[in-house]
Scaffold this active site. Structure first.
Site, PDB file in Angstrom:
ATOM      1  N   CYS A  34     -33.544  29.628  10.815  1.00  0.00           N
ATOM      2  CA  CYS A  34     -34.381  28.415  11.056  1.00  0.00           C
ATOM      3  C   CYS A  34     -34.779  27.784   9.509  1.00  0.00           C
ATOM      4  O   CYS A  34     -35.959  28.693   8.928  1.00  0.00           O
ATOM      5  CB  CYS A  34     -35.649  28.987  11.724  1.00  0.00           C
ATOM      6  SG  CYS A  34     -37.105  28.124  11.861  1.00  0.00           S
ATOM      7  N   CYS A  37     -38.847  27.607   9.330  1.00  0.00           N
ATOM      8  CA  CYS A  37     -39.457  28.935   9.184  1.00  0.00           C
ATOM      9  C   CYS A  37     -39.459  29.457   7.839  1.00  0.00           C
ATOM     10  O   CYS A  37     -40.547  30.158   7.396  1.00  0.00           O
ATOM     11  CB  CYS A  37     -38.554  30.082  10.053  1.00  0.00           C
ATOM     12  SG  CYS A  37     -38.617  29.891  11.838  1.00  0.00           S
TER      13      CYS A  37
END
Length: 113
Positions: A34, A37
């Site tokens: 991600c 993230c």
């Protein structure tokens, strides 16, 4: 000892580390694949250093921990769940600014002595 860095949790220790904690706990759900993230990680480190004495911050990788992801209805990452006394009191999904994250947390923290 109170940690000034986020602690990693798994499905196995979630109840002990989060639900039984005697202070508010911010759970950061993330994934290695991600991109957003990766942007959130330094913000979480800063918040852990700033709030470490009255807020516990934990990280949970979603792929190896499907039970907690399902129970707390994490549909996208990054995701945040703020727990107080074992209950979710705030929830957010997607990358957010440090200020937005602080405004999510602040109302639930005890005033500093």
């Amino acid at each position: 000892m109170i940690s000034s860095t986020p602690t990693t949790v798994t499905d196995r220790d979630f109840a002990t580390e989060v639900l039984s904690a005697n202070q508010p706990v911010l759970v950061y759900f993330w994934a290695s694949w991600c991109g957003p993230c990766r942007l959130m990680s330094p913000i979480l480190d800063k918040l852990a250093a700033e709030y470490g004495d009255h807020l516990k911050i934990v990280k949970m990788e979603v792929d190896p921990n499907p039970e907690s992801v399902a129970v707390y209805q994490v549909e996208g990452v990054p995701a945040f769940r703020l727990f107080k006394a074992g209950e979710v009191v705030e929830s957010s999904e997607g990358a957010i600014s440090q200020q937005k994250l602080q405004s999510l947390i602040a109302p639930h923290l005890a005033a500093p002595n």
